[in-house]
Design a protein around this motif. Structure first.
Motif, short mmCIF file in Angstrom:
data_model
loop_
_atom_site.label_atom_id
_atom_site.label_comp_id
_atom_site.label_asym_id
_atom_site.label_seq_id
_atom_site.Cartn_x
_atom_site.Cartn_y
_atom_site.Cartn_z
N ALA A 117 33.96 40.38 37.65
CA ALA A 117 33.94 40.99 36.32
C ALA A 117 34.97 42.11 36.23
CB ALA A 117 32.55 41.51 36.00
N ALA A 118 35.06 42.93 37.24
CA ALA A 118 36.03 44.03 37.24
C ALA A 118 37.45 43.49 37.26
CB ALA A 118 35.79 44.94 38.44
N ALA A 175 42.57 41.32 31.85
CA ALA A 175 42.58 41.30 30.38
C ALA A 175 43.25 42.56 29.82
CB ALA A 175 41.15 41.18 29.85
N ALA A 176 43.00 43.70 30.42
CA ALA A 176 43.63 44.94 29.96
C ALA A 176 45.14 44.90 30.19
CB ALA A 176 43.01 46.13 30.69
N THR A 229 38.41 40.57 36.10
CA THR A 229 38.64 39.97 34.78
C THR A 229 38.99 41.04 33.75
OG1 THR A 229 37.11 38.20 35.29
CG2 THR A 229 37.63 38.54 32.98
N VAL A 230 38.29 42.15 33.78
CA VAL A 230 38.56 43.25 32.85
C VAL A 230 39.94 43.82 33.10
CG1 VAL A 230 37.88 45.60 32.26
CG2 VAL A 230 36.16 43.82 32.44
N ALA A 231 40.32 43.98 34.36
CA ALA A 231 41.62 44.53 34.69
C ALA A 231 42.74 43.60 34.24
CB ALA A 231 41.71 44.79 36.19
#
Length: 50
Positions: free
Chosen positions: A7-8, A14-15, A10-12
């Motif tokens: 999840a982390a 995406a950002a 994926t967030v990184a």
């Protein structure tokens, strides 16, 4: 723990993609097109020339 890491990550990613897209859009908007410096209307000068 691997779900949290995924999840982390994926967030990184995406950002980073969002920031890259934003910078690309700004670069496209600031690009100036080539415009020829030719007048649309020209008038002949009376009495000028030979």
């Amino acid at each position: 723990m691997s779900r949290l890491l995924a999840a982390a990550l994926t967030v990184a990613v995406a950002a980073a993609l969002a920031a890259g897209a934003a910078l690309g859009v700004v670069a496209l908007l600031e690009a100036t097109p080539d415009q020829p410096n030719t007048p649309l209307i020209t008038y002949e000068q009376a009495g000028k020339g030979s």
